[in-house]
Design a protein around this motif. Sequence first.
Motif, PDB file in Angstrom:
ATOM      1  N   GLY A 242      71.191 -46.596 -27.678  1.00 28.64           N
ATOM      2  CA  GLY A 242      71.744 -47.346 -26.566  1.00 28.64           C
ATOM      3  C   GLY A 242      72.735 -48.379 -27.048  1.00 28.64           C
ATOM      4  O   GLY A 242      72.641 -48.864 -28.182  1.00 28.64           O
ATOM      5  N   MET A 243      73.728 -48.664 -26.223  1.00 28.36           N
ATOM      6  CA  MET A 243      74.634 -49.769 -26.529  1.00 28.36           C
ATOM      7  C   MET A 243      75.141 -50.342 -25.223  1.00 28.36           C
ATOM      8  O   MET A 243      75.264 -49.635 -24.219  1.00 28.36           O
ATOM      9  N   THR A 244      75.393 -51.642 -25.247  1.00 23.41           N
ATOM     10  CA  THR A 244      75.830 -52.278 -24.012  1.00 23.41           C
ATOM     11  C   THR A 244      76.798 -53.417 -24.306  1.00 23.41           C
ATOM     12  O   THR A 244      76.666 -54.108 -25.321  1.00 23.41           O
ATOM     13  N   THR A 245      77.792 -53.541 -23.444  1.00 23.38           N
ATOM     14  CA  THR A 245      78.647 -54.720 -23.458  1.00 23.38           C
ATOM     15  C   THR A 245      78.155 -55.611 -22.316  1.00 23.38           C
ATOM     16  O   THR A 245      77.116 -55.328 -21.716  1.00 23.38           O
ATOM     17  N   SER A 246      78.895 -56.644 -22.004  1.00 21.98           N
ATOM     18  CA  SER A 246      78.468 -57.472 -20.873  1.00 21.98           C
ATOM     19  C   SER A 246      78.727 -56.749 -19.553  1.00 21.98           C
ATOM     20  O   SER A 246      78.205 -57.132 -18.517  1.00 21.98           O
ATOM     21  N   LYS A 247      79.514 -55.664 -19.608  1.00 23.25           N
ATOM     22  CA  LYS A 247      79.861 -54.960 -18.367  1.00 23.25           C
ATOM     23  C   LYS A 247      79.213 -53.589 -18.233  1.00 23.25           C
ATOM     24  O   LYS A 247      78.683 -53.234 -17.204  1.00 23.25           O
TER      25      LYS A 247
ATOM     26  N   VAL B  66      71.634 -64.342 -23.909  1.00 19.34           N
ATOM     27  CA  VAL B  66      70.998 -63.182 -24.537  1.00 19.34           C
ATOM     28  C   VAL B  66      69.863 -63.643 -25.452  1.00 19.34           C
ATOM     29  O   VAL B  66      68.769 -63.076 -25.454  1.00 19.34           O
ATOM     30  N   ALA B  67      70.113 -64.718 -26.216  1.00 20.77           N
ATOM     31  CA  ALA B  67      69.084 -65.217 -27.135  1.00 20.77           C
ATOM     32  C   ALA B  67      67.816 -65.619 -26.391  1.00 20.77           C
ATOM     33  O   ALA B  67      66.706 -65.465 -26.900  1.00 20.77           O
ATOM     34  N   GLU B  68      67.994 -66.114 -25.173  1.00 21.20           N
ATOM     35  CA  GLU B  68      66.816 -66.530 -24.401  1.00 21.20           C
ATOM     36  C   GLU B  68      65.924 -65.353 -24.017  1.00 21.20           C
ATOM     37  O   GLU B  68      64.778 -65.540 -23.609  1.00 21.20           O
ATOM     38  N   LEU B  69      66.461 -64.138 -24.152  1.00 20.22           N
ATOM     39  CA  LEU B  69      65.659 -62.955 -23.810  1.00 20.22           C
ATOM     40  C   LEU B  69      64.774 -62.480 -24.961  1.00 20.22           C
ATOM     41  O   LEU B  69      63.902 -61.638 -24.765  1.00 20.22           O
ATOM     42  N   TYR B  70      64.996 -63.003 -26.175  1.00 18.98           N
ATOM     43  CA  TYR B  70      64.237 -62.484 -27.331  1.00 18.98           C
ATOM     44  C   TYR B  70      62.725 -62.485 -27.095  1.00 18.98           C
ATOM     45  O   TYR B  70      62.053 -61.498 -27.407  1.00 18.98           O
ATOM     46  N   PRO B  71      62.158 -63.600 -26.578  1.00 20.16           N
ATOM     47  CA  PRO B  71      60.698 -63.567 -26.394  1.00 20.16           C
ATOM     48  C   PRO B  71      60.246 -62.416 -25.490  1.00 20.16           C
ATOM     49  O   PRO B  71      59.248 -61.753 -25.777  1.00 20.16           O
ATOM     50  N   SER B  72      61.010 -62.156 -24.431  1.00 18.38           N
ATOM     51  CA  SER B  72      60.596 -61.070 -23.534  1.00 18.38           C
ATOM     52  C   SER B  72      60.718 -59.726 -24.242  1.00 18.38           C
ATOM     53  O   SER B  72      59.901 -58.831 -24.046  1.00 18.38           O
ATOM     54  N   TRP B  73      61.735 -59.582 -25.086  1.00 17.52           N
ATOM     55  CA  TRP B  73      61.876 -58.325 -25.833  1.00 17.52           C
ATOM     56  C   TRP B  73      60.723 -58.151 -26.819  1.00 17.52           C
ATOM     57  O   TRP B  73      60.163 -57.070 -26.955  1.00 17.52           O
TER      58      TRP B  73
ATOM     59  N   VAL C   3      63.101 -44.826 -36.106  1.00 13.48           N
ATOM     60  CA  VAL C   3      63.301 -46.105 -35.433  1.00 13.48           C
ATOM     61  C   VAL C   3      64.529 -45.995 -34.532  1.00 13.48           C
ATOM     62  O   VAL C   3      65.558 -45.458 -34.943  1.00 13.48           O
ATOM     63  N   ASN C   4      64.391 -46.471 -33.303  1.00 16.97           N
ATOM     64  CA  ASN C   4      65.518 -46.489 -32.369  1.00 16.97           C
ATOM     65  C   ASN C   4      66.270 -47.807 -32.485  1.00 16.97           C
ATOM     66  O   ASN C   4      65.670 -48.848 -32.721  1.00 16.97           O
ATOM     67  N   ILE C   5      67.571 -47.731 -32.280  1.00 23.68           N
ATOM     68  CA  ILE C   5      68.388 -48.938 -32.296  1.00 23.68           C
ATOM     69  C   ILE C   5      69.166 -49.039 -30.996  1.00 23.68           C
ATOM     70  O   ILE C   5      69.778 -48.058 -30.555  1.00 23.68           O
ATOM     71  N   GLY C   6      69.105 -50.209 -30.380  1.00 22.74           N
ATOM     72  CA  GLY C   6      69.936 -50.499 -29.213  1.00 22.74           C
ATOM     73  C   GLY C   6      70.817 -51.686 -29.549  1.00 22.74           C
ATOM     74  O   GLY C   6      70.322 -52.698 -30.036  1.00 22.74           O
ATOM     75  N   ILE C   7      72.115 -51.546 -29.336  1.00 27.85           N
ATOM     76  CA  ILE C   7      73.047 -52.600 -29.736  1.00 27.85           C
ATOM     77  C   ILE C   7      73.579 -53.333 -28.511  1.00 27.85           C
ATOM     78  O   ILE C   7      74.126 -52.717 -27.591  1.00 27.85           O
TER      79      ILE C   7
ATOM     80  N   ASN D 291      72.755 -53.718 -17.703  1.00 30.97           N
ATOM     81  CA  ASN D 291      71.561 -54.390 -17.205  1.00 30.97           C
ATOM     82  C   ASN D 291      70.592 -54.499 -18.371  1.00 30.97           C
ATOM     83  O   ASN D 291      69.966 -53.513 -18.769  1.00 30.97           O
ATOM     84  N   LEU D 292      70.484 -55.699 -18.925  1.00 26.34           N
ATOM     85  CA  LEU D 292      69.679 -55.861 -20.143  1.00 26.34           C
ATOM     86  C   LEU D 292      68.197 -55.597 -19.904  1.00 26.34           C
ATOM     87  O   LEU D 292      67.481 -55.187 -20.815  1.00 26.34           O
ATOM     88  N   GLY D 293      67.745 -55.816 -18.672  1.00 27.80           N
ATOM     89  CA  GLY D 293      66.347 -55.519 -18.357  1.00 27.80           C
ATOM     90  C   GLY D 293      66.076 -54.026 -18.465  1.00 27.80           C
ATOM     91  O   GLY D 293      65.118 -53.590 -19.110  1.00 27.80           O
ATOM     92  N   VAL D 294      66.956 -53.240 -17.855  1.00 23.86           N
ATOM     93  CA  VAL D 294      66.816 -51.782 -17.908  1.00 23.86           C
ATOM     94  C   VAL D 294      66.965 -51.293 -19.350  1.00 23.86           C
ATOM     95  O   VAL D 294      66.226 -50.423 -19.814  1.00 23.86           O
ATOM     96  N   PHE D 295      67.915 -51.892 -20.054  1.00 22.71           N
ATOM     97  CA  PHE D 295      68.197 -51.524 -21.446  1.00 22.71           C
ATOM     98  C   PHE D 295      66.953 -51.722 -22.318  1.00 22.71           C
ATOM     99  O   PHE D 295      66.540 -50.828 -23.065  1.00 22.71           O
ATOM    100  N   ALA D 296      66.345 -52.894 -22.199  1.00 21.58           N
ATOM    101  CA  ALA D 296      65.163 -53.204 -23.012  1.00 21.58           C
ATOM    102  C   ALA D 296      63.985 -52.319 -22.627  1.00 21.58           C
ATOM    103  O   ALA D 296      63.235 -51.849 -23.483  1.00 21.58           O
ATOM    104  N   LYS D 297      63.838 -52.072 -21.334  1.00 22.64           N
ATOM    105  CA  LYS D 297      62.717 -51.246 -20.893  1.00 22.64           C
ATOM    106  C   LYS D 297      62.871 -49.820 -21.419  1.00 22.64           C
ATOM    107  O   LYS D 297      61.897 -49.199 -21.857  1.00 22.64           O
TER     108      LYS D 297
END
Lengths: 467, 467
Positions: free
Chosen positions: A139-144, A199-206, A109-113, A173-179
């Motif tokens: 993967g990991m990402t901050t807001s920057k 960020v929470a609003e992105l859960y459905p798309s994820w 299982v992969n984890i992205g934080i 870029n959360l879109g790139v991150f999720a993809k």
Amino acid sequence: MAPNEKGPVQLSIEQKVTEDMEPSFLEVVNESHLHAHHAAMKGVTNKETHFKLTVVSEKFQGKTLMQRHRMIYGLLGDELQQGLHALTLKTKTQTSKLSFPFLYFYNMVNIGIVGVGLVGSELLVQLKATGAKRLNVVGMTTSKKMVVSNTSYTSLDLTQWKTDLQEQGVEANLGVFAKYLSDSPDHSIIVDCTASDAVAELYPSWLQLGLSVVTPNKKGFSGPLSLYRSIESLAGNLNGTGKAPFAYYESTVGAGLPVLNTLADLVRTGDKVEKIEGIFSGTLSFLFNNFSSLSGENKGTFSENVKVAKELGYTEPDPRDDLNGMDVARKVTICGRLAGVDLDLTTLPVENIVPGPLQSVASADEFMAKLPEFDDHFAKLNEEAKKENQVLRCVGLVDVKGGQSGVKLLRYPGSHPFASLQGSDNIIKFTTEYFPNGLIIQGAGAGSAVTSFGIFSDILKIQGRVE
Amino acid sequence: MAPNEKGPVQLSIEQKVTEDMEPSFLEVVNESHLHAHHAAMKGVTNKETHFKLTVVSEKFQGKTLMQRHRMIYGLLGDELQQGLHALTLKTKTQTSKLSFPFLYFYNMVNIGIVGVGLVGSELLVQLKATGAKRLNVVGMTTSKKMVVSNTSYTSLDLTQWKTDLQEQGVEANLGVFAKYLSDSPDHSIIVDCTASDAVAELYPSWLQLGLSVVTPNKKGFSGPLSLYRSIESLAGNLNGTGKAPFAYYESTVGAGLPVLNTLADLVRTGDKVEKIEGIFSGTLSFLFNNFSSLSGENKGTFSENVKVAKELGYTEPDPRDDLNGMDVARKVTICGRLAGVDLDLTTLPVENIVPGPLQSVASADEFMAKLPEFDDHFAKLNEEAKKENQVLRCVGLVDVKGGQSGVKLLRYPGSHPFASLQGSDNIIKFTTEYFPNGLIIQGAGAGSAVTSFGIFSDILKIQGRVE
């Protein structure tokens, strides 16, 4: 068409995929009836709109997940134009399995934080310390800034992730991150360690991308009911399908205490939950455990206790953000919804302990300076309670039948478990048909170690459930 | 042979199965390295002893699981003679999946119940009341009679199972019962609702047949360490493979309270459990909560309280079976083993509260008649505690580091959560690195409703994990 008879679209899919992909295994399942109630399907009488395909083919060798999906979609242009609405795809190569017998043990299982502050960092420490089997932080990402691993999804180096993020991080870029995560042939989990609404609003798309979500962020589950419903309908643990992707959020309530998992067990086994009552805030727990106790010790006035809590770092920078009860209200909303009550933050009665005149003062400093003027008010409440051998506690309440849900300052007799609470512990009591005298869970409900423990437990539960 | 290169046996298996079964999908995985450490494999240098086969073939149509397995084994007589040791087989037909798209939702799971007394009956009530999705009760057995469903594994009629068992039951035979369950193409769970040592000894054989085990029976997990080790090595949740079959036994400790699941989460996420301390017996909880409290109420002498507990049905027919601490010792052993301490009932220090001279009297009646002679002894202990503002509690203790594990009569200060316990509640406290002040779980720890709730939760957890 008779039930279970193959329609023309299914036959066509089977033929085209067989001819082009030469699969060693092909499974085409018509799932259209499962989607018939969706808004987008309103008025559609076509019984061949949704299919699930499992394709094992050597032609996928060396391709990313997205490339594999394109190969299949590319074959079915005609069908998609003529009413085929969506495909759920499983695309595998046989040799990959044959070469790695260990695949048959715990699934990779992969984890992205998302967000590597206090909690995210602690999670990385715990993951590293346990040498968690077959869990790859890719993967990991901050807001920057963000870093992701390579196309083989090998684990990032957890000994020097801070430096790597600093020096090799690219623009977040959360879109790139999720993809990136969803392109992996293995299951991926996004761990949201932020407290962000956006960020929470992105859960459905994820979830739609097939990613599971694990989070201590309360926003997605206590915010607009529409967002919660959307998450609920897409997550296999909430929509009743039991299939990945999942959304686990144990650490939104009481951090790592087994509150939501226990509640889910009660609900799923048909127990009737009547009431959920708890001290859900570490800050308010500490404050009232000290200010209002029957042991006789005088631990100071209300304002003195707020001051101590602030100095110990137990409060938000502006203590009114704890005293206003909104954090508790979010946790009450989350518990209520899981118990089947459609609570909404905008209508839930929440008792704001901040004295009226201080609710509008501009700064935290001014609030702290003026709070002693209201010590008499709190002292009087406390004395009234003490006369009856009771203590004051600020509790959250889900009243499943009676509609008395909310956040309240209540009195409890000295013999009640809430009265003998110590430190900054949380305590949550479920009153149900199976447990008429209550099932109680108590312990540290805040802090990065226990929050991270809750997240890690959720990750392991998902790993144990994915195929 | 280089790693991952196919050996002659694997090539031969692939060829023979392909030729004879004409599979639409075939997967052969060499798992020999996973078994290399087994006693039976000692001295064996052959690297092709164990294989996992997944075969999808129309030739399985209409065959039972056992018939399917025989078809495969029948092809591989030569290989078995020449050192092939064991096969793990998955044998499916493609059309069965194609015809039932709903299969892709919660997996169908069969349930066979061994022992339909108080707990087993209540489980049937709960299963029926929830209309549990895709859980089929296909068999039940007492020590005398059993019924099983047909070869389609349709659910038994849960509205009249008592009559059916009475009138249509055949002579009970656990071997036949287990084989029937294991012949199903779907996953099956045996629920052992007995308290029998003999039944617990069968768990390894059931797990070897691929059956999961769910039970409130403490014997298999607190008995001989060798039996526990055997169960542990075969159950996917205990041996670290995460794959079915599973052994879940939450309701052996504190009935439905989430004790073992929480402990397992703590252990798996790398928390360091230091101490597990609890009031694990509803009977002893009731007895000491009433006999020894600081509230000042005099609820009678020790013997009077034992009498009340007996009359309320809280004790075993002979109350010494509760007072001797053995039930608590079993629960301590179970918790300890899960926390990594090899406790053994035969060496665990257990304080028997039954006064020495009464341990050997012949009957329960004689014991009850003579117990008042020892009231002074208990009154003195109680007074000594009270002088220090303490109460007496009979606790079980797992001391991970210090070796002080056992069952003991201890004193607790009035502010301790154990001191304010009420009724017959259980309370269990984990002290760990993440929870230095303790994670506490409290509630009813006995009774058929909560025990059955624990079993049902375990069943659902397994259903969520099987492919």
